[in-house]
Design a protein around this motif. Structure first.
Motif, PDB file in Angstrom:
ATOM      1  N   UNK A 100       0.900  -1.035   0.011  1.00 48.87           N
ATOM      2  CA  UNK A 100      -0.082   0.161  -0.069  1.00 48.87           C
ATOM      3  C   UNK A 100       0.938   1.131   0.134  1.00 48.87           C
ATOM      4  N   UNK A 101       2.084   1.346   0.768  1.00 47.35           N
ATOM      5  CA  UNK A 101       2.848   2.492   0.915  1.00 47.35           C
ATOM      6  C   UNK A 101       3.340   2.577  -0.367  1.00 47.35           C
ATOM      7  N   UNK A 102       3.886   1.682  -1.139  1.00 48.31           N
ATOM      8  CA  UNK A 102       4.673   1.834  -2.509  1.00 48.31           C
ATOM      9  C   UNK A 102       3.629   2.437  -3.427  1.00 48.31           C
ATOM     10  N   UNK A 103       2.498   1.874  -3.628  1.00 51.58           N
ATOM     11  CA  UNK A 103       1.607   2.002  -4.296  1.00 51.58           C
ATOM     12  C   UNK A 103       1.107   3.591  -4.257  1.00 51.58           C
ATOM     13  N   UNK A 104       0.889   3.826  -3.099  1.00 43.89           N
ATOM     14  CA  UNK A 104       0.337   5.058  -2.842  1.00 43.89           C
ATOM     15  C   UNK A 104       1.235   6.164  -3.176  1.00 43.89           C
ATOM     16  N   UNK A 105       2.663   6.038  -3.055  1.00 39.56           N
ATOM     17  CA  UNK A 105       3.946   6.925  -3.365  1.00 39.56           C
ATOM     18  C   UNK A 105       3.807   7.084  -4.854  1.00 39.56           C
ATOM     19  N   UNK A 106       3.715   5.984  -5.403  1.00 36.57           N
ATOM     20  CA  UNK A 106       3.879   6.002  -6.937  1.00 36.57           C
ATOM     21  C   UNK A 106       2.415   6.691  -7.707  1.00 36.57           C
ATOM     22  N   UNK A 112       0.443   1.819 -10.763  1.00 36.92           N
ATOM     23  CA  UNK A 112       0.331   3.332 -11.087  1.00 36.92           C
ATOM     24  C   UNK A 112       0.218   3.374 -12.609  1.00 36.92           C
ATOM     25  N   UNK A 113       0.991   3.194 -13.383  1.00 35.58           N
ATOM     26  CA  UNK A 113       0.831   3.326 -14.763  1.00 35.58           C
ATOM     27  C   UNK A 113      -0.614   3.142 -15.324  1.00 35.58           C
ATOM     28  N   UNK A 114      -0.994   1.822 -14.865  1.00 35.03           N
ATOM     29  CA  UNK A 114      -2.163   1.450 -15.531  1.00 35.03           C
ATOM     30  C   UNK A 114      -3.473   2.107 -15.139  1.00 35.03           C
TER      31      UNK A 114
END
Length: 616
Positions: A211-217, A603-605
């Motif tokens: 969740x943290x990586x996804x949120x940051x991206x 994130x790109x998707x």
């Protein structure tokens, strides 16, 4: 050439090595790579996909991340590759340039005996973005160097580039922008985190590494994101696990997006230290997180392409949100697999699942002389067994089938040598390289590496065998990665328990047919043998991540989703980090490294959907 099982492959050697002309005898790797890339660019520019056969071998592969389609694709064979390109040639793959310097500039490699590759990173653009790829050329029987493997990986979207590096925000204006009502940076942060004036575009469930990586991206690409977590603090998902837990991957492999671990960070991170890092990361990345918050209802509108999500917050209040996307970041797997057995209610001792284990030293009373049986021989089973032994108990591990064991201080480092270590390339390039080969090809190449690791760990392996521990080196001897990606278990990264087994301090019992049931003071095996027990720990793993969605979001949502993990018919991971079957719903899980790598792609998707580029 093609193996019977779609994911069991044999790499071609094309011709006998003695009749081939090596790279150094004729042309340099750079010359060969540039010649091929120019020919490939000409094929793309012509708009005629049928010309692809002039630059690729008959048995070749193309692995693509979001460049030609908004999905992960692995295509094998010149005809399928041609069809794949023909269907997507309008993406405008142009401006191909070789990597000029560094570890991924053109070079010659010998992945297996009889096969020589010229490999290089290259850069490209499309109509919507830019990316990086890898070419791997092999010399055919006719002496021509053609592509054996091509990979393309979209890295950025035009107009939604990550706000990082040279594109970082200014940040120097802390005045009351827009007047007193808008406030300074802190005022604006507090207001934004509560989503007073806007809805989050993306709603993320879980504030662990995923969740943290996804949120940051997502936020770096300009999308608003709200993360909710049931715990009271960011990092509690690690702090609340068993006391002796440390990460099982070295630090150089486990960095998070935008914020690598400091250079003085230990190789393996204790769980509480990692939890504190997560908390600091969330603050530094300015992530919007609601803690002590649970999801109470979710409804998706196919007409509006939007979710209605209601949550209950820590103060008892409810809030209804209308995000466009929901991302489930609740862990690698789903709900714990907790079996029950005949006679279990009559057992006078304690039975619990490994997910409930915290610390053997907190057991009420003296553990000395207590008989503990740990059912399962994966990472958790070993760590729990070691924890109980060190607390004074008599420990027996119950093994049903073989387990792959790799030592953290020996073989594990071989998996990352030269790529994720102190001598490795920039981590963004290492990530592209590490995912550039098709997964079935990685399986095939891992066989030789697994053999080398086994030789390095020969003493440990022989000791385990003598102690009665059953080893399994994976399907086709391919080692840990295939077990992880297809099963999510079946292995142990040895941080000390193997020595205890070898020395007889932790005993091992084999029971291929499992457990028959319980009696008052014992566990009864399928063959009738009885093991006296005071405590039984069921380290029996977890269910598919889809089960958590069913529990939280209901059958209507879960029934539209595919099962997660293992491989699809092309050899890509099912439903993880990519479309899962339900629109605007995404699954995201895995190790710290995978969270970093695949958060970019997720994130790109999502950004592409929001911009009307990706119709899912």
């Amino acid at each position: 050439m093609f193996a019977q099982h779609p994911h069991d492959i044999t790499l071609p050697t094309f011709s006998k090595p003695e009749v081939k002309i090596s790279v150094t005898e004729k042309s340099s790797p750079k010359e060969l790579a540039q010649t091929w890339l120019s020919k490939f660019a000409a094929v793309l520019a012509s708009g005629d996909a049928s010309r692809l056969s002039t630059v690729v071998h008959a048995d070749s592969w193309w692995r693509d991340f979001l460049t030609l389609t908004w999905d992960f694709r692995t295509v094998r064979g010149v005809q399928k590759m041609t069809d794949f390109l023909a269907q997507n040639i309008d993406v405008g793959l142009t401006n191909l340039k070789l990597q000029e310097s560094g570890q991924f500039a053109p070079k010659s490699e010998h992945p297996i005996e009889g096969l020589e590759w010229v490999e290089s990173m290259f850069h490209f653009e499309t109509k919507v973005g830019s990316g990086k790829g890898f070419l791997r050329l092999a010399q055919g029987d006719d002496g021509a160097w053609k592509a054996h493997f091509i990979s393309t990986s979209l890295q950025e979207l035009k107009g939604a580039e990550e706000i990082a590096g040279a594109k970082r925000s200014h940040g120097g204006n802390n005045s009351l922008v827009g007047g007193i009502g808008k406030g300074n940076w802190l005022d604006r942060r507090q207001k934004l985190s509560e989503f007073v004036d806007e809805e989050p575009a993306v709603f993320v469930v879980g504030a662990g590494q995923s969740g943290l990586n996804v949120g940051a991206r997502l936020q770096a690409m300009g999308l608003s994101c709200l993360i909710v977590d049931k715990n009271a603090r960011v990092g509690d998902n690690w702090r609340h696990r068993y006391r002796t837990l440390v990460t099982h991957d070295p630090v150089q492999y486990t960095h998070m997006s935008f914020m690598p671990f400091p250079s003085n960070w230990p190789l393996f991170t204790p769980k509480d230290k990692l939890g504190d890092w997560f908390e600091a990361y969330a603050s530094c990345m300015e992530l919007n997180i609601w803690l002590s918050t649970t999801v109470t209802s979710t409804v998706y509108s196919d007409a509006d392409k939007r979710w209605t999500v209601t949550v209950k917050r820590g103060d008892g209040t409810s809030r209804t949100l209308k995000p466009n996307h929901v991302v489930f970041c609740t862990g690698h797997a789903g709900e714990p697999k907790i079996p029950s057995f005949p006679g279990q209610s009559t057992f006078k001792g304690t039975v619990y699942h490994g997910s409930q284990h915290r610390d053997a030293s907190t057991y009420p009373g003296d553990l000395k002389g207590k008989k503990v049986i740990v059912v399962g021989t994966g990472n958790s089973g070993h760590d729990i067994s070691q924890n109980y032994y060190e607390a004074g108990a008599n420990v027996t591990m119950l093994q049903r089938r073989g387990t792959y064991v790799i030592q953290a201080d020996k073989g594990l480092f071989k998996l990352h040598e030269g790529l994720y270590d102190e001598t490795g390339p920039p981590i963004e390039d290492a990530d592209v390289y590490g995912q550039s080969l098709p997964i079935p090809v990685q399986f095939a190449l891992n066989v030789g590496g697994t053999e080398k690791i086994a030789e390095l760990e020969k003493e440990n392996i022989e000791g385990l065998k003598k102690a009665g521990f059953k080893l399994d080196f994976g399907h086709d001897g391919s080692g840990i990665y295939r077990k992880y990606i297809t099963r999510g278990g079946g292995y142990y990264i040895d941080v000390g328990a193997s020595k205890l087994i070898i020395d007889g301090k932790i005993k091992v019992e084999q029971s291929p047919d499992g457990i028959k049931g319980f009696e008052e003071n014992s566990l009864v095996l399928a063959d009738g043998r009885k093991l006296e027990a005071d405590i039984v720990v069921l380290a029996t793993g977890f269910d598919n991540m889809r089960t958590t969605v069913r529990k939280v979001m209901g059958d209507a949502v879960a029934d539209r989703c595919r099962d997660i993990w293992d491989l699809d018919e092309e050899g890509e991971v099912n439903a993880m980090w990519r479309p899962c079957g339900h629109p605007h719903l995404w699954f995201f899980g895995g190790s710290l490294a995978l969270a970093r790598i695949y958060s970019r792609f997720l994130a790109l998707q999502i950004v592409a959907v929001e911009r009307g580029l990706n119709q899912e």
